[in-house]
Design a protein around this motif. Structure first.
Motif, PDB file in Angstrom:
ATOM      1  N   ASP A  65      -0.081   7.425   3.192  1.00 22.07           N
ATOM      2  CA  ASP A  65       1.242   7.225   4.335  1.00 22.07           C
ATOM      3  C   ASP A  65       1.919   5.167   4.065  1.00 22.07           C
ATOM      4  O   ASP A  65       1.735   5.164   5.396  1.00 22.07           O
ATOM      5  CB  ASP A  65       1.325   7.445   5.702  1.00 22.07           C
ATOM      6  N   GLY A  66       0.997   5.174   3.176  1.00 23.50           N
ATOM      7  CA  GLY A  66       2.033   3.416   3.200  1.00 23.50           C
ATOM      8  C   GLY A  66       0.442   2.727   3.741  1.00 23.50           C
ATOM      9  O   GLY A  66       1.031   1.301   4.789  1.00 23.50           O
ATOM     10  N   LEU A  67      -0.299   3.280   3.694  1.00 22.20           N
ATOM     11  CA  LEU A  67      -1.391   2.193   5.149  1.00 22.20           C
ATOM     12  C   LEU A  67      -2.691   1.838   3.668  1.00 22.20           C
ATOM     13  O   LEU A  67      -3.186   3.278   3.547  1.00 22.20           O
ATOM     14  CB  LEU A  67      -1.914   2.786   6.288  1.00 22.20           C
ATOM     15  N   PHE A 119       0.711  -1.196  -0.081  1.00 23.00           N
ATOM     16  CA  PHE A 119      -0.178  -0.103   0.482  1.00 23.00           C
ATOM     17  C   PHE A 119       0.980   1.253   0.133  1.00 23.00           C
ATOM     18  O   PHE A 119       0.773   2.015   0.539  1.00 23.00           O
ATOM     19  CB  PHE A 119      -1.420  -0.016   1.228  1.00 23.00           C
ATOM     20  N   GLU A 120       1.685   1.325  -0.803  1.00 19.02           N
ATOM     21  CA  GLU A 120       2.488   2.186  -1.180  1.00 19.02           C
ATOM     22  C   GLU A 120       1.480   3.500  -2.263  1.00 19.02           C
ATOM     23  O   GLU A 120       0.788   2.695  -2.638  1.00 19.02           O
ATOM     24  CB  GLU A 120       4.542   2.055  -1.574  1.00 19.02           C
ATOM     25  N   GLY A 121       2.025   4.806  -2.330  1.00 23.52           N
ATOM     26  CA  GLY A 121       1.458   5.658  -2.640  1.00 23.52           C
ATOM     27  C   GLY A 121      -0.150   6.055  -2.084  1.00 23.52           C
ATOM     28  O   GLY A 121       0.081   5.789  -1.142  1.00 23.52           O
ATOM     29  N   THR A 122      -0.241   6.656  -3.085  1.00 26.24           N
ATOM     30  CA  THR A 122      -1.946   7.127  -2.788  1.00 26.24           C
ATOM     31  C   THR A 122      -2.564   7.219  -3.269  1.00 26.24           C
ATOM     32  O   THR A 122      -3.908   7.351  -3.444  1.00 26.24           O
ATOM     33  CB  THR A 122      -1.563   8.620  -3.201  1.00 26.24           C
ATOM     34  N   THR A 123      -2.902   5.555  -3.585  1.00 23.36           N
ATOM     35  CA  THR A 123      -3.810   5.291  -4.736  1.00 23.36           C
ATOM     36  C   THR A 123      -4.429   3.439  -4.340  1.00 23.36           C
ATOM     37  O   THR A 123      -3.282   2.711  -4.580  1.00 23.36           O
ATOM     38  CB  THR A 123      -4.083   5.303  -6.252  1.00 23.36           C
ATOM     39  N   LEU A 124      -5.064   3.206  -4.597  1.00 23.02           N
ATOM     40  CA  LEU A 124      -5.161   1.238  -4.476  1.00 23.02           C
ATOM     41  C   LEU A 124      -4.766   0.986  -5.983  1.00 23.02           C
ATOM     42  O   LEU A 124      -5.167   2.187  -6.525  1.00 23.02           O
ATOM     43  CB  LEU A 124      -6.714   1.323  -4.048  1.00 23.02           C
ATOM     44  N   VAL A 170      -7.427  -0.561   9.349  1.00 23.22           N
ATOM     45  CA  VAL A 170      -6.209   0.389   8.512  1.00 23.22           C
ATOM     46  C   VAL A 170      -5.471  -1.333   8.410  1.00 23.22           C
ATOM     47  O   VAL A 170      -5.057  -1.544   9.267  1.00 23.22           O
ATOM     48  CB  VAL A 170      -6.333   1.412   9.643  1.00 23.22           C
ATOM     49  N   VAL A 171      -4.719  -0.753   7.388  1.00 23.48           N
ATOM     50  CA  VAL A 171      -4.458  -2.416   6.741  1.00 23.48           C
ATOM     51  C   VAL A 171      -2.909  -1.977   6.223  1.00 23.48           C
ATOM     52  O   VAL A 171      -2.557  -1.068   5.413  1.00 23.48           O
ATOM     53  CB  VAL A 171      -4.963  -3.461   6.072  1.00 23.48           C
ATOM     54  N   ASP A 172      -1.779  -2.901   6.627  1.00 19.27           N
ATOM     55  CA  ASP A 172      -0.672  -1.920   6.713  1.00 19.27           C
ATOM     56  C   ASP A 172      -0.437  -2.785   5.284  1.00 19.27           C
ATOM     57  O   ASP A 172       0.588  -1.802   4.106  1.00 19.27           O
ATOM     58  CB  ASP A 172       0.566  -2.190   7.744  1.00 19.27           C
ATOM     59  N   ALA A 208      -2.431 -10.406   6.711  1.00 21.76           N
ATOM     60  CA  ALA A 208      -2.571  -8.994   7.459  1.00 21.76           C
ATOM     61  C   ALA A 208      -2.145  -8.424   8.219  1.00 21.76           C
ATOM     62  O   ALA A 208      -2.542  -9.283   8.377  1.00 21.76           O
ATOM     63  CB  ALA A 208      -3.591  -8.485   6.621  1.00 21.76           C
ATOM     64  N   ASN A 209      -1.657  -7.470   8.322  1.00 25.02           N
ATOM     65  CA  ASN A 209      -0.810  -6.670   9.804  1.00 25.02           C
ATOM     66  C   ASN A 209      -2.394  -5.315   9.727  1.00 25.02           C
ATOM     67  O   ASN A 209      -1.775  -4.855   8.712  1.00 25.02           O
ATOM     68  CB  ASN A 209       0.523  -5.876   9.106  1.00 25.02           C
ATOM     69  N   VAL A 210      -2.903  -5.322  10.524  1.00 24.71           N
ATOM     70  CA  VAL A 210      -4.603  -4.505  10.162  1.00 24.71           C
ATOM     71  C   VAL A 210      -4.103  -3.787  11.661  1.00 24.71           C
ATOM     72  O   VAL A 210      -4.013  -4.712  13.315  1.00 24.71           O
ATOM     73  CB  VAL A 210      -5.411  -5.815  10.332  1.00 24.71           C
ATOM     74  N   SER A 211      -4.828  -2.744  12.354  1.00 18.72           N
ATOM     75  CA  SER A 211      -5.238  -2.531  13.049  1.00 18.72           C
ATOM     76  C   SER A 211      -6.726  -2.493  13.215  1.00 18.72           C
ATOM     77  O   SER A 211      -7.754  -2.029  12.329  1.00 18.72           O
ATOM     78  CB  SER A 211      -4.906  -1.429  13.685  1.00 18.72           C
TER      79      SER A 211
END
Length: 284
Positions: free
Chosen positions: A82-84, A42-47, A271-273, A125-128
């Motif tokens: 922001d990578g999320l 999830f780098e960048g600013t769009t899916l 929120v997914v890292d 997945a790394n998730v909050s």
């Protein structure tokens, strides 16, 4: 490219991929057998639309009581920064264009249907997750059959589900739904399979790695590398075809069922890292 150079490059790539998977390792398979085959950081600013499909102006059926969920999935509820990845649930009215039905909530759903699926491997997945005070929120990370067979004959792997509720505070659930061939709609496991909870109030709001390790003989469910649930081929009919990934955040009333809990959800995010999928190959 010369054959010798090609062989060397193949070995280097295998080592690099094995290192990435080993960094997130959470299962009994040896480090040098895991190969990263798909991921999104999830780098960048769009899916990344080449990896994910966004559900648009749709809801989803059904909850454990067979009721349609209370949210309408909209693209604006999905964002990357922001990578999320953020799946944002909001209390606002929205109308489904197909039939004019009005929903009181909007939220986000993404999946890899049509772009990625895999038969066996480690999905994590790394998730909050939201707090227990977000009553009625229902985020999930799960797998469904790429073949599109009628539910749940091809299986459904719920790597985790979470319900915002003061009655069942801070529990996540791992489940597996299944049915005999051609037994459409006849779920042999209608209830959540196993609950898991760490120490501390609202522990789930921190980032944690949720994992399903799926082989022909079993599915192991883990949180931060700790196994808390397992389904085996001796107990159930496990999936035999590739499955794709779903991340979503639903809203529903009366969760847990029968407790008469009205939802109280506004402005909360799943929120997914990162999401990573590893497969195995025979030891060298």
């Amino acid at each position: 490219m010369r054959p010798g150079h090609a062989a060397l490059l193949f070995v280097v790539l295998q080592c690099a991929l094995s290192f990435v998977c080993a960094a997130a390792k959470s299962g009994p398979v040896a480090d040098d057998q895991w190969v990263l085959v798909w991921n999104d950081e999830f780098e960048g600013t769009t899916l990344d639309a080449s990896k994910w499909r966004t559900k648009t102006n749709e809801s989803h059926c059904c909850d454990p009581l067979g009721r349609e969920e209370l949210q309408l999935y909209v693209p604006d509820a999905v964002s990357v920064s922001d990578g999320l990845l953020h799946l944002h649930t909001k209390y606002q009215k929205a109308t489904r264009p197909s039939d004019g039905k009005v929903f009181n909530f909007t939220s986000g759903w993404i999946d890899t249907m049509g772009s990625f699926s895999l038969l066996y491997g480690r999905f994590e997945a790394n998730v909050s997750l939201p707090t227990r005070q977000a009553r009625g929120v229902w985020p999930a990370f799960w797998l469904m059959p790429a073949s599109g067979v009628c539910w749940p004959t091809g299986g459904e792997v719920d790597i985790f589900e979470y319900v915002g509720s003061p009655l069942l505070p801070d529990f996540i659930y791992g489940s597996y739904h299944w049915a005999e061939p051609n037994a459409c709609g006849k779920d042999q496991a209608p209830l959540p399979g196993m609950a898991f909870k760490e120490a501390g109030d609202n522990w789930q709001t921190g980032f944690h790695v949720y994992t399903a390790e799926w082989s022909p003989n079993e599915i192991d469910y883990k949180v931060d590398g700790k196994q808390y649930y397992k389904r085996t081929s001796d107990e159930v009919m496990l999936p035999t075809g590739p499955m794709y990934i779903i991340l979503n955040q639903a809203v529903q009333q009366d969760l847990p069922p029968g407790k008469n809990c009205e939802p109280y959800v506004d402005g909360v995010d799943m929120v997914v890292d990162w999401v990573r999928v590893c497969a195995t190959y025979p030891s060298r």
